[in-house]
Write a protein that holds these residues in place. Sequence first.
Motif, PDB file in Angstrom:
ATOM      1  N   PHE A 230       0.596  -1.208  -0.174  1.00  0.00           N
ATOM      2  CA  PHE A 230      -0.133   0.124   0.065  1.00  0.00           C
ATOM      3  C   PHE A 230       0.857   1.386  -0.029  1.00  0.00           C
ATOM      4  CE2 PHE A 230      -2.878  -3.104   1.523  1.00  0.00           C
ATOM      5  CZ  PHE A 230      -4.014  -2.729   1.045  1.00  0.00           C
ATOM      6  N   PHE A 235       1.123   0.694  -6.353  1.00  0.00           N
ATOM      7  CA  PHE A 235      -0.242   1.054  -5.569  1.00  0.00           C
ATOM      8  C   PHE A 235      -0.802   2.516  -5.922  1.00  0.00           C
ATOM      9  CE2 PHE A 235      -3.208   2.467  -2.281  1.00  0.00           C
ATOM     10  CZ  PHE A 235      -4.320   1.635  -2.442  1.00  0.00           C
ATOM     11  N   ALA A 236       0.339   3.440  -6.037  1.00  0.00           N
ATOM     12  CA  ALA A 236      -0.365   4.950  -5.989  1.00  0.00           C
ATOM     13  C   ALA A 236      -0.833   5.148  -7.535  1.00  0.00           C
ATOM     14  CB  ALA A 236       0.690   5.689  -5.795  1.00  0.00           C
ATOM     15  N   GLY A 238      -1.680   2.220  -9.668  1.00  0.00           N
ATOM     16  CA  GLY A 238      -2.723   1.477  -9.956  1.00  0.00           C
ATOM     17  C   GLY A 238      -4.179   1.865  -9.381  1.00  0.00           C
ATOM     18  N   SER A 239      -4.053   2.415  -8.282  1.00  0.00           N
ATOM     19  CA  SER A 239      -5.413   3.062  -7.690  1.00  0.00           C
ATOM     20  C   SER A 239      -5.909   4.307  -8.507  1.00  0.00           C
ATOM     21  CB  SER A 239      -5.165   3.414  -6.253  1.00  0.00           C
ATOM     22  OG  SER A 239      -4.082   4.129  -5.773  1.00  0.00           O
ATOM     23  N   SER A 240      -4.600   5.205  -8.679  1.00  0.00           N
ATOM     24  CA  SER A 240      -5.191   6.392  -9.682  1.00  0.00           C
ATOM     25  C   SER A 240      -5.829   5.877 -10.899  1.00  0.00           C
ATOM     26  CB  SER A 240      -3.746   7.214  -9.760  1.00  0.00           C
ATOM     27  OG  SER A 240      -3.486   7.809  -8.580  1.00  0.00           O
ATOM     28  N   PHE A 242      -7.276   3.526 -11.684  1.00  0.00           N
ATOM     29  CA  PHE A 242      -8.746   2.648 -11.466  1.00  0.00           C
ATOM     30  C   PHE A 242      -9.501   4.058 -11.359  1.00  0.00           C
ATOM     31  CE2 PHE A 242     -12.046   1.316  -8.416  1.00  0.00           C
ATOM     32  CZ  PHE A 242     -12.585   0.270  -9.335  1.00  0.00           C
ATOM     33  N   VAL A 243      -9.356   4.788 -10.527  1.00  0.00           N
ATOM     34  CA  VAL A 243     -10.256   5.952 -10.209  1.00  0.00           C
ATOM     35  C   VAL A 243     -10.473   6.931 -11.518  1.00  0.00           C
ATOM     36  CG1 VAL A 243     -10.619   8.185  -8.886  1.00  0.00           C
ATOM     37  CG2 VAL A 243      -9.791   6.098  -7.738  1.00  0.00           C
ATOM     38  N   PRO A 248      -3.363   1.796 -16.206  1.00  0.00           N
ATOM     39  CA  PRO A 248      -2.361   1.798 -15.451  1.00  0.00           C
ATOM     40  C   PRO A 248      -0.720   2.284 -16.140  1.00  0.00           C
ATOM     41  CG  PRO A 248      -2.705  -0.280 -14.727  1.00  0.00           C
ATOM     42  CD  PRO A 248      -3.758   0.176 -15.648  1.00  0.00           C
TER      43      PRO A 248
END
Length: 251
Positions: A230, A235-236, A238-240, A242-243, A248
């Motif tokens: 995390f 993760f930064a 991949g999550s960005s 996704f949003v 990615p």
Amino acid sequence: MSVRLEKNGAIARIIIDRPDARNSINLAMWETFPSLIADAVSDPAIRVLELRGAEGSGIFSAGADIKEMLAHKDDMSWLSANQAEINRVQHELARADIPTIAFVDGDCIGGGCGLALACDIRVATQRARFGITPGKLGLVYPLHDVKLLTDLVGPGQAKRMLFTAGLIDADEAYRIGMVEIIAEDTSKLIEQMLANSTHSAIENKRFVRRVLEGQGDDDDHSLRVFHAAFTRDDFAEGSSAFVEKRQPRFH
């Protein structure tokens, strides 16, 4: 060179190229494998390692060089050294940090089958055939390779292959779980793998290895790996992505 390493961007390929001997693997080749694996794994640009027979050879590998073994059948020091090198290659390939793929086109027999078993994923063409044939020679398959086989297909199918020493085609290999994908190349699989986080692939591969070696519950190490993900750049990103509903871009 009968076995060599080629690199193309994020992909490394170990090529078995001894068509005059059906890509059988002699001691010199077994001794070469570990340095090729280490070269690929230590290169930060490489994210996937593929093992295959040379283009146009029509075979993955007929296995260990039986003629060479027969020539040294009374030399126990040579036989011990040869088996030690085979075991080393299978062990190091099975535990290479980056994802590994065996692309099997044509026959994949004995020690060659052991190499394919040691990879993470097996992709076979319709021309592929698999066999584990020590029973025809009165020999015994290495224990590590028997474990790799049993982990994939279960004890019943493993015993069938070992006891009969027969060949099975790609469809049968797929049916029993020895092959994950039947395709004419590995390009789609590799594209999908490279689209994701290499850190995730490496750590998940290590977790699968732990499970195969008997671990069934988290320990302090696995929990640290899980929580540390995390905090990583992957993760930064991949999550960005996704949003933001985009693909990615992992480094």
